[in-house]
Design a protein around this motif. Structure first.
Motif, short mmCIF file in Angstrom:
data_model
loop_
_atom_site.label_atom_id
_atom_site.label_comp_id
_atom_site.label_asym_id
_atom_site.label_seq_id
_atom_site.Cartn_x
_atom_site.Cartn_y
_atom_site.Cartn_z
N ARG A 196 -2.08 44.70 -6.78
CA ARG A 196 -0.86 45.50 -6.79
C ARG A 196 -1.02 46.80 -7.58
O ARG A 196 -0.22 47.71 -7.45
N TYR A 197 -2.04 46.86 -8.41
CA TYR A 197 -2.21 48.02 -9.28
C TYR A 197 -2.64 49.24 -8.48
O TYR A 197 -3.37 49.14 -7.50
N ARG A 198 -2.19 50.37 -8.93
CA ARG A 198 -2.60 51.65 -8.34
C ARG A 198 -3.06 52.57 -9.45
O ARG A 198 -2.37 52.74 -10.45
N PHE A 199 -4.22 53.17 -9.27
CA PHE A 199 -4.75 54.13 -10.24
C PHE A 199 -4.38 55.53 -9.78
O PHE A 199 -4.70 55.92 -8.65
N LYS A 200 -3.71 56.27 -10.64
CA LYS A 200 -3.21 57.59 -10.27
C LYS A 200 -3.44 58.58 -11.41
O LYS A 200 -3.41 58.22 -12.59
N PRO A 201 -3.65 59.86 -11.06
CA PRO A 201 -3.69 60.90 -12.10
C PRO A 201 -2.27 61.21 -12.56
O PRO A 201 -1.33 61.19 -11.77
N ALA A 202 -2.12 61.47 -13.83
CA ALA A 202 -0.80 61.75 -14.39
C ALA A 202 -0.91 62.84 -15.45
O ALA A 202 -2.00 63.13 -15.96
N THR A 203 0.24 63.42 -15.77
CA THR A 203 0.31 64.46 -16.80
C THR A 203 1.32 64.03 -17.86
O THR A 203 2.45 63.67 -17.53
N LEU A 204 0.90 64.06 -19.10
CA LEU A 204 1.78 63.76 -20.22
C LEU A 204 2.32 65.05 -20.80
O LEU A 204 1.56 65.96 -21.11
#
Length: 329
Positions: free
Chosen positions: A39-47
């Motif tokens: 179920r996990y998805r690896f995604k780029p993110a911005t903090l």
């Protein structure tokens, strides 16, 4: 996970009778972990550190499989915190519905600094080394924030009824509870304004109330709230009114210019707020009243008690429905 496995291994050494029962349990646990991993998805993110008390997490390329009002379990892959996951509410609607101008196939999350993990997240977003500072353009919002990889598990939960089926809607948030009500508000206004009530939405009046400690807290989602308010102001069939209840006279200059909004320097009474909202409802209306509340337990409990007392009195308006989300440690 390591402690759980270690416990079973030590049990095998403790008694020889444990082995036949330990390994089947470990097998089932391993299967459970594997299925959840799918179920996990690896995604780029911005903090983005809005200030020293709040961090926005913008997850890119993630515009399907969720709706406003749900939450995800987020694991940020940085330092020694990779083994920690925390539930965070989705603060926006999908791009096809959202009124937020910066929403382009993204999930917007918010984390208030209340513990070690959220503090580490805020510190990381605030830290600017010489390399990133050299590449940053002060006027370029695209370069704002710290890029990381995240692991998403979910979505889970969601609002228990469709607010669009009610003629009058009241949204009340306390502190970080805004992360839930903002997403719900964006979704409802978007379905009315952008989609033209394609789903038969009946809502004609929305009141949005947010209880905060200081004016500076409004900056957590100032641009997003302005976008939604501006979109609603263009729709003649929808009335959106916003109330901000500030309990501390701090940073008054941080107050943004939001259409159809008012600021009150007082701790609100949910009972009085709901009574006034019901009183202002159209006497001839039969579309009902939908209420969604999110925040600390005291606020949620007051909302539940207030709705229970009002239920017999609003039968002529089509009844009243309540959804609550508790935000606490």
């Amino acid at each position: 996970v390591l402690g759980f496995v270690s416990f079973f291994v030590v049990m095998c050494y403790h008694t020889p009778y444990a082995s036949p029962w330990i390994f089947p349990a470990l097998s089932f646990y391993g299967l459970d972990v594997f299925l959840r991993f799918l179920r996990y998805r690896f995604k780029p993110a911005t903090l983005v550190a809005v200030d020293r008390t709040f961090t926005q997490i913008v997850i890119d390329r993630c515009d399907i499989g969720w709706v406003a009002g749900q939450h995800v379990r987020l694991r940020v892959l940085f330092g020694t915190r990779v083994f920690e996951s925390h539930p965070l509410s989705i603060c926006n609607a999908p791009a096809s519905i959202s009124n937020i101008t910066t929403s382009r196939g993204q999930i917007l999350l918010g984390a208030r600094v209340v513990g070690d993990w959220t503090k580490a997240l805020n510190d990381m977003a605030s830290r600017i080394d010489e390399e990133s500072d050299a590449e940053r353009c002060c006027d370029d919002e695209k370069n704002k924030g710290k890029e990381v990889m995240v692991m998403i598990d979910g979505p889970y939960g969601g609002i228990s009824f469709d607010l669009g089926t009610y003629e009058h809607v009241l949204l009340v948030a306390g502190g970080a509870g805004i992360t839930f009500t903002l997403g719900v508000l964006d979704d409802l206004v978007g379905r009315i304004v952008r989609l033209g009530r394609a789903g038969g939405e009946k809502t004609t009046k929305i009141e949005f109330a947010w209880c905060i400690k200081s004016f500076g807290c409004i900056q957590w989602f100032a641009s997003q709230i302005e976008d939604v308010a501006n979109a609603a102001a263009k729709c003649p069939s929808l009335e959106l009114h916003m109330k901000f209840f500030v309990t501390c006279l701090c940073d008054p200059e941080a107050l943004p210019d939001i259409p159809n909004s008012e600021v009150t320097m007082v701790k609100p009474s949910i009972t009085k707020l709901l009574d006034q909202f019901v009183h202002d409802a159209s006497p001839s209306g039969k579309g009902g009243i939908g209420v969604a509340t999110s925040g600390p337990p005291s606020l949620v409990d007051e909302a539940r008690n207030s709705v229970a007392k009002l239920s017999p009195r609003v039968a002529h308006l089509g009844g009243i429905a309540l959804h609550t989300e508790v935000f606490c440690l």
